[in-house]
Design a protein around this motif. Structure first.
Motif, PDB file in Angstrom:
ATOM      1  N   THR A   1       0.841  -1.205   0.000  1.00 15.75           N
ATOM      2  CA  THR A   1       0.000   0.000   0.000  1.00 15.75           C
ATOM      3  C   THR A   1       0.873   1.251   0.000  1.00 15.75           C
ATOM      4  O   THR A   1       0.493   2.276  -0.566  1.00 15.75           O
ATOM      5  CB  THR A   1      -0.962   0.011   1.200  1.00 15.75           C
ATOM      6  N   ALA A   2       2.064   1.168   0.600  1.00 18.17           N
ATOM      7  CA  ALA A   2       2.993   2.297   0.528  1.00 18.17           C
ATOM      8  C   ALA A   2       3.498   2.518  -0.890  1.00 18.17           C
ATOM      9  O   ALA A   2       3.918   3.639  -1.234  1.00 18.17           O
ATOM     10  CB  ALA A   2       4.176   2.072   1.470  1.00 18.17           C
ATOM     11  N   GLN A   3       3.446   1.476  -1.723  1.00 15.75           N
ATOM     12  CA  GLN A   3       3.824   1.596  -3.130  1.00 15.75           C
ATOM     13  C   GLN A   3       2.648   2.026  -4.014  1.00 15.75           C
ATOM     14  O   GLN A   3       2.784   2.108  -5.235  1.00 15.75           O
ATOM     15  CB  GLN A   3       4.345   0.243  -3.645  1.00 15.75           C
ATOM     16  N   GLY A   4       1.482   2.268  -3.415  1.00 14.57           N
ATOM     17  CA  GLY A   4       0.318   2.722  -4.173  1.00 14.57           C
ATOM     18  C   GLY A   4      -0.634   1.627  -4.597  1.00 14.57           C
ATOM     19  O   GLY A   4      -1.569   1.875  -5.356  1.00 14.57           O
TER      20      GLY A   4
ATOM     21  N   PHE B   1      15.577  -9.197  -1.237  1.00 19.02           N
ATOM     22  CA  PHE B   1      15.829  -9.437  -2.664  1.00 19.02           C
ATOM     23  C   PHE B   1      14.530  -9.685  -3.424  1.00 19.02           C
ATOM     24  O   PHE B   1      14.272  -9.069  -4.472  1.00 19.02           O
ATOM     25  CB  PHE B   1      16.770 -10.637  -2.816  1.00 19.02           C
ATOM     26  N   ALA B   2      13.707 -10.612  -2.931  1.00 24.76           N
ATOM     27  CA  ALA B   2      12.468 -10.952  -3.635  1.00 24.76           C
ATOM     28  C   ALA B   2      11.514  -9.768  -3.677  1.00 24.76           C
ATOM     29  O   ALA B   2      10.820  -9.553  -4.679  1.00 24.76           O
ATOM     30  CB  ALA B   2      11.797 -12.156  -2.975  1.00 24.76           C
ATOM     31  N   THR B   3      11.474  -8.988  -2.616  1.00 30.13           N
ATOM     32  CA  THR B   3      10.608  -7.805  -2.591  1.00 30.13           C
ATOM     33  C   THR B   3      10.992  -6.828  -3.690  1.00 30.13           C
ATOM     34  O   THR B   3      10.125  -6.254  -4.368  1.00 30.13           O
ATOM     35  CB  THR B   3      10.688  -7.117  -1.223  1.00 30.13           C
ATOM     36  N   GLY B   4      12.294  -6.636  -3.883  1.00 29.92           N
ATOM     37  CA  GLY B   4      12.747  -5.756  -4.955  1.00 29.92           C
ATOM     38  C   GLY B   4      12.308  -6.252  -6.319  1.00 29.92           C
ATOM     39  O   GLY B   4      11.892  -5.450  -7.183  1.00 29.92           O
TER      40      GLY B   4
ATOM     41  N   ARG C   1       9.661  -4.154  -8.793  1.00 31.52           N
ATOM     42  CA  ARG C   1       9.973  -3.787 -10.176  1.00 31.52           C
ATOM     43  C   ARG C   1       8.943  -4.374 -11.144  1.00 31.52           C
ATOM     44  O   ARG C   1       8.561  -3.714 -12.126  1.00 31.52           O
ATOM     45  CB  ARG C   1      11.394  -4.249 -10.535  1.00 31.52           C
ATOM     46  N   PHE C   2       8.527  -5.581 -10.877  1.00 35.36           N
ATOM     47  CA  PHE C   2       7.500  -6.211 -11.720  1.00 35.36           C
ATOM     48  C   PHE C   2       6.210  -5.410 -11.680  1.00 35.36           C
ATOM     49  O   PHE C   2       5.605  -5.114 -12.734  1.00 35.36           O
ATOM     50  CB  PHE C   2       7.274  -7.641 -11.219  1.00 35.36           C
TER      51      PHE C   2
ATOM     52  N   ILE D   1       4.160  -3.122 -14.844  1.00 36.26           N
ATOM     53  CA  ILE D   1       2.861  -3.429 -15.424  1.00 36.26           C
ATOM     54  C   ILE D   1       1.771  -2.506 -14.917  1.00 36.26           C
ATOM     55  O   ILE D   1       0.615  -2.614 -15.337  1.00 36.26           O
ATOM     56  CB  ILE D   1       2.453  -4.893 -15.156  1.00 36.26           C
ATOM     57  N   ARG D   2       2.095  -1.585 -14.034  1.00 34.58           N
ATOM     58  CA  ARG D   2       1.090  -0.690 -13.459  1.00 34.58           C
ATOM     59  C   ARG D   2       0.583   0.316 -14.491  1.00 34.58           C
ATOM     60  O   ARG D   2      -0.569   0.596 -14.570  1.00 34.58           O
ATOM     61  CB  ARG D   2       1.669   0.040 -12.253  1.00 34.58           C
TER      62      ARG D   2
END
Length: 329
Positions: free
Chosen positions: A129-132, A316-319, A323-324, A328-329
């Motif tokens: 949610t912090a990423q929108g 690492f996986a969160t990054g 990016r993914f 696609i957003r």
């Protein structure tokens, strides 16, 4: 006391939650069931996973309830019903300043037979949610009370519910990504490849913009069940049965011919050969059908810590997921 401690550790691993959280204690009769099936020793964890189909319905329910009891939802989270069954619920958190937020739907693991939307969510809601992104963690009916086909229908129904109620919840109905861990990765992949599930729920395939898979090893069910020495063969038997035709019908890799969800990020852990092999085979089949599918083995993680750490700063996986989603957003 050591036996009980090992039992609880094994159950914690299956449920996908960290040891040390404040959770309710399993009922004594359920602990006894587990201890009868699984004696102490180095193979305790594998035994508890394999023993799931042999546990009583009440014990499996207690394990799932315990999984959710130690994980409080992020502030502002609302629980919504997407169907009449008590398991057909989702926890939804929406960014407060975005009117039409894209939605990330998370599907928990648990061998198709246990698990809970809160135990699997961890810090994901706060991070995304912090990423929108709006974030929904979804419960679904469990084996043996439901079939895997019904579980996939539940995931599709949750997506349909989110789209139908998008306006009132501040969501964009056509910007949805589905992410699953373990058995949840299988269900997310199945819904993203076999068009029957979304079609039955009234959801166009194009409404789901991406799929993120966290260390699944069940994309080719028949192949996994035929693997020599499979430590969780009993769990697969309980979910998929002996009918090879049904196993194939529930294998995302075998449904990878178009139409599919267009964008895929597949994250097996680096040290798990079966997960990596199944991930690469699924990705190859998707790419052959015109989809974009990227496999990124995750170093330094276990099956559980990959999921638990998703959303942590510097992970690492969160990054990779961030990016993914941005692309696609």
């Amino acid at each position: 006391m050591r036996s009980v401690g090992l039992v609880m550790l094994g159950v914690s691993m299956i449920a996908g939650i960290a040891v040390g959280q404040q959770r309710q204690r399993l009922p004594a009769d359920c602990r006894q069931e587990i201890m009868v099936l699984c004696q102490t020793g180095s193979a305790m964890r594998s035994c508890v996973r394999a023993a799931l189909p042999k546990l009583s319905d009440a014990c499996r329910q207690a394990i799932s309830d315990r999984a959710g009891s130690g994980a409080a939802p992020a502030p502002g989270t609302r629980e919504l019903a997407y169907g009449p069954d008590a398991k057909q619920r989702m926890d939804l958190l929406v960014p407060p300043v975005i009117k039409h937020a894209p939605l990330l739907i998370f599907v928990h693991g648990g061998g198709w037979s246990i698990g809970d939307k809160r135990s699997g969510a961890g810090v994901k809601a706060a991070h995304f949610t912090a990423q929108g992104w709006a974030f929904a963690s979804v419960n679904y009916r469990l084996v043996p009370g439901a079939t895997v086909e019904q579980q996939a229908n539940d995931i599709a129904s949750a997506i349909a519910f989110a789209r139908i109620h998008a306006a009132e919840n501040g969501l964009d109905p056509d910007r949805i990504v589905v992410m699953g861990h373990s058995a949840g990765a299988h269900l997310a992949a199945l819904v993203g490849t076999d068009p029957r599930y979304l079609k039955a729920a009234g959801v166009p395939m194009g409404a789901v913009g991406g799929i993120v898979l966290l260390d699944g090893a069940g994309y080719d069910i028949a192949g996994q069940m035929a693997r020599p020495g499979n430590p969780v063969a009993a769990m697969y038997d309980a979910a998929f049965g002996k009918d090879v035709a049904r196993q194939q019908a529930l294998s995302p890799t075998l449904h990878a011919a178009a139409p599919n969800v267009t964008n895929w990020l597949i994250l097996p852990i680096d040290r798990r050969d079966d997960s990596k092999a199944q991930s690469e085979a699924l990705a190859a089949a998707l790419r052959s059908a015109g989809a974009s599918a990227r496999v990124v083995p995750v170093p330094g993680k276990s099956h559980l810590t990959l999921n638990k750490g998703l959303g942590d700063e510097g992970d690492f996986a969160t990054g990779e997921v961030d990016r993914f989603l941005a692309a696609i957003r």
